[in-house]
Scaffold this motif. Structure first.
Motif, mmCIF file in Angstrom:
data_model
loop_
_atom_site.group_PDB
_atom_site.id
_atom_site.type_symbol
_atom_site.label_atom_id
_atom_site.label_comp_id
_atom_site.label_asym_id
_atom_site.label_seq_id
_atom_site.Cartn_x
_atom_site.Cartn_y
_atom_site.Cartn_z
ATOM 1 N N ALA A 247 9.030 5.235 -14.649
ATOM 2 C CA ALA A 247 8.461 4.103 -13.913
ATOM 3 C C ALA A 247 9.384 3.714 -12.754
ATOM 4 C CB ALA A 247 8.263 2.913 -14.852
ATOM 5 N N ALA A 248 10.688 3.676 -13.012
ATOM 6 C CA ALA A 248 11.631 3.301 -11.953
ATOM 7 C C ALA A 248 11.539 4.293 -10.796
ATOM 8 C CB ALA A 248 13.058 3.262 -12.508
ATOM 9 N N THR A 249 11.482 5.572 -11.124
ATOM 10 C CA THR A 249 11.393 6.602 -10.077
ATOM 11 C C THR A 249 10.122 6.411 -9.257
ATOM 12 O OG1 THR A 249 12.534 8.081 -11.587
ATOM 13 C CG2 THR A 249 11.477 9.109 -9.700
ATOM 14 N N THR A 250 8.998 6.189 -9.937
ATOM 15 C CA THR A 250 7.726 6.003 -9.215
ATOM 16 C C THR A 250 7.810 4.776 -8.306
ATOM 17 O OG1 THR A 250 6.580 6.944 -11.110
ATOM 18 C CG2 THR A 250 5.221 5.723 -9.541
ATOM 19 N N LEU A 251 8.509 3.740 -8.773
ATOM 20 C CA LEU A 251 8.635 2.517 -7.958
ATOM 21 C C LEU A 251 9.702 2.667 -6.868
ATOM 22 C CD1 LEU A 251 6.915 1.336 -10.312
ATOM 23 C CD2 LEU A 251 8.346 -0.686 -10.235
ATOM 24 N N GLY A 252 10.381 3.818 -6.833
ATOM 25 C CA GLY A 252 11.414 4.054 -5.821
ATOM 26 C C GLY A 252 12.678 3.239 -6.071
ATOM 27 N N ARG A 257 15.918 -2.608 -13.428
ATOM 28 C CA ARG A 257 16.640 -3.830 -13.063
ATOM 29 C C ARG A 257 16.294 -4.258 -11.637
ATOM 30 N NH1 ARG A 257 21.878 -5.902 -13.973
ATOM 31 N NH2 ARG A 257 22.228 -7.601 -12.501
ATOM 32 N N ASP A 258 16.052 -3.278 -10.778
ATOM 33 C CA ASP A 258 15.806 -3.590 -9.368
ATOM 34 C C ASP A 258 14.335 -3.880 -9.075
ATOM 35 O OD1 ASP A 258 18.503 -3.150 -8.652
ATOM 36 O OD2 ASP A 258 18.143 -0.990 -8.726
ATOM 37 N N ALA A 259 13.480 -3.782 -10.088
ATOM 38 C CA ALA A 259 12.033 -3.933 -9.839
ATOM 39 C C ALA A 259 11.547 -5.321 -10.245
ATOM 40 C CB ALA A 259 11.281 -2.879 -10.645
ATOM 41 N N THR A 260 10.492 -5.762 -9.567
ATOM 42 C CA THR A 260 9.843 -7.020 -9.951
ATOM 43 C C THR A 260 8.458 -6.696 -10.520
ATOM 44 O OG1 THR A 260 8.790 -7.248 -7.812
ATOM 45 C CG2 THR A 260 10.969 -8.277 -8.073
ATOM 46 N N LEU A 261 7.844 -7.691 -11.126
ATOM 47 C CA LEU A 261 6.500 -7.450 -11.663
ATOM 48 C C LEU A 261 5.515 -7.183 -10.534
ATOM 49 C CD1 LEU A 261 6.360 -10.037 -14.591
ATOM 50 C CD2 LEU A 261 6.481 -7.543 -14.768
ATOM 51 N N SER A 262 5.751 -7.767 -9.349
ATOM 52 C CA SER A 262 4.810 -7.472 -8.265
ATOM 53 C C SER A 262 5.012 -6.055 -7.730
ATOM 54 C CB SER A 262 4.841 -8.540 -7.163
ATOM 55 O OG SER A 262 6.107 -8.617 -6.615
ATOM 56 N N LEU A 264 5.699 -3.623 -9.662
ATOM 57 C CA LEU A 264 5.007 -2.824 -10.688
ATOM 58 C C LEU A 264 3.500 -2.830 -10.446
ATOM 59 C CD1 LEU A 264 5.253 -1.216 -13.366
ATOM 60 C CD2 LEU A 264 4.980 -3.385 -14.576
ATOM 61 N N GLU A 265 2.970 -4.014 -10.104
ATOM 62 C CA GLU A 265 1.519 -4.107 -9.866
ATOM 63 C C GLU A 265 1.098 -3.175 -8.733
ATOM 64 O OE1 GLU A 265 -0.721 -5.456 -11.885
ATOM 65 O OE2 GLU A 265 1.084 -5.854 -13.064
ATOM 66 N N LYS A 266 1.947 -3.086 -7.697
ATOM 67 C CA LYS A 266 1.606 -2.242 -6.535
ATOM 68 C C LYS A 266 1.445 -0.777 -6.941
ATOM 69 C CE LYS A 266 4.164 -4.804 -3.133
ATOM 70 N NZ LYS A 266 5.573 -4.838 -2.882
#
Ligand code: ADP
Length: 393
Positions: A247-252, A257-262, A264-266
């Motif tokens: 998931a972290a990789t897909t979110l770049g 830790r560096d991701a927000t829920l928004s 993730l939604e994107k």
């Protein structure tokens, strides 16, 4: 009734008696190191997040003496360890071969710390005893490692003292290499750095830790051991770790830790439903842990308790690491007056729950749980205790 927690003094005297019977003479050194409970922040460590444990009044005690025999002789008094309960191995020297893990399993926790201890160990005789239940998710293993390190420090007083952080990291390395358990840093950090009346916020990315006061005499943390442990296929934890990294990789991001829920939604459309749920737990739990510490500083136990219960629901629904027994214990607790919140604690699939409750309601909570829980629970009523220490004899 809550379990009677043996006093440190009684553990020391039990170990002293065994020491005299096994080795003769009297032990001159005694140390203790606590088990722990994680109050909030579950499955966040490998996502570079936060954990928030406290040290327990359940401790591992080691008594013993330094020898010049070149041998390390250790006996454990617990019946729960694999046999034999007495071992001996050569103390490592700069010229001798290195220690390696072997049988019995329990001794590897001691041996690993001896192997990586940054000082010369000439030999010792020691007896180990503990009030931390083995394999109950309250970290008997880390308390054994940290007690061993503290014991070696006391024996080799001339050795340059290491920082508490280095000490915890040596103990973690012992667990990785000698027990073959790829654990995070939480258990060794809190067993080393715990302070009476405080929980410890640990940033698993920077390895910084902050004490947070939790010493209100009006509230207690009740640990309820479900006394169940569901057998696992072995893929549950590695799969979840992999899903979080994916998931972290897909979110770049480097980590969740560096991701927000928004964020993730994107990316929801690019993730499988399961990976999305796993990431939603990790991201929300990291946020919850920070928020929980903020509200605790304001003594807002109502909000803190709600965050604990939210954490449980996230672990149950999104991370799918709870089980019917833990869910039942949390549900029962949340119907009791005076309870602020409750959650499973530890890796999941069994083990313990932790409940924040008004002191005056503890006995009702225990009575109600005993009357309703379909299994047989054990209860420990706790306040945050001190980390590892050398005891005066
Ligand atoms: P926990 O959550 O209690 O740390 P683990 O399964 O990670 O559970 O570690 C438990 C193991 O640690 C035991 O099976 C045993 O090998 C070892 N251990 C912990 N405490 C002791 C002790 N006092 N004496 C001997 N072995 C111990």
């Amino acid at each position: 009734m809550a379990a009677q927690i043996p006093s440190v003094t009684s553990l020391v005297s039990e170990a002293q008696t065994a020491f005299t019977n096994t080795y003769g003479g009297v032990a001159a050194v005694a140390v203790s190191a606590p088990g722990r409970v994680n109050i909030i922040g579950e499955h966040t460590d490998y996502n570079d997040g936060f954990v928030f444990p406290m040290a327990l009044p359940l401790v591992t005690v080691i008594v013993g003496n330094k020898t010049e025999s070149g041998m390390c002789r250790v006996q454990t008094l617990t019946n729960m360890a694999d046999r034999p309960l007495q071992v001996q191995f050569e103390a490592p020297t700069p010229s001798s071969s290195q220690l390696t893990p072997s049988s019995p399993t329990w001794a590897n926790y001691v041996k690993g710390v001896v192997a990586y201890f940054p000082g010369l160990v000439s030999g010792f005789d020691a007896v180990v005893t503990t009030s931390v239940p083995l394999g109950g998710g309250l970290s008997s293993s880390a308390s054994l490692e940290v007690a061993t390190y503290t014991f070696l420090e006391a024996l080799t007083a001339a050795t340059k003292p290491t920082s508490l952080k280095e000490k915890a990291l040596v103990c973690q390395k012992a667990e990785h290499k000698f027990a073959n358990v790829p654990c995070g840093i939480m258990d060794q950090f809190i067993s080393t750095m715990g302070k009476k009346g405080n929980a410890l916020l640990i940033d698993c990315r920077s390895l910084e830790s902050t004490l947070v006061p939790l010493s209100d005499p009006a509230i207690a943390l009740v640990i309820t051991n479900s006394n169940v442990r569901h057998s696992l296929s072995g893929t549950e934890y590695p799969t979840r770790r992999r899903q979080c990294y994916q998931a972290a990789t897909t979110l770049g991001k480097d980590s969740l830790r560096d991701a927000t829920l928004s964020d993730l939604e994107k990316y929801k459309g690019s993730l499988s439903e399961e990976v999305y749920m796993r990431a939603r737990h990790a991201i929300s739990e990291i946020q919850r842990t920070q928020e929980a510490v903020d509200v605790l500083r304001k003594k807002d136990y109502v909000k803190f308790g709600k965050l604990m219960t939210d954490s449980h629901n996230s672990l149950r629904v999104d991370y799918e690491v709870s089980c019917p027994e833990l869910d039942q214990l949390v549900d029962i607790a949340n119907t009791c007056p005076g309870v602020y919140g409750a959650r499973m604690t530890g890796g999941g699939f069994g083990g313990c729950t932790v409940t924040l409750v008004s002191c005056e309601c503890v006995s009702d909570l225990i009575a109600h749980t005993n009357a309703t829980y379909k299994g047989q629970a054990t209860f420990y009523v706790c306040q945050p205790e001190e980390g590892a220490q050398v005891l005066s004899l």
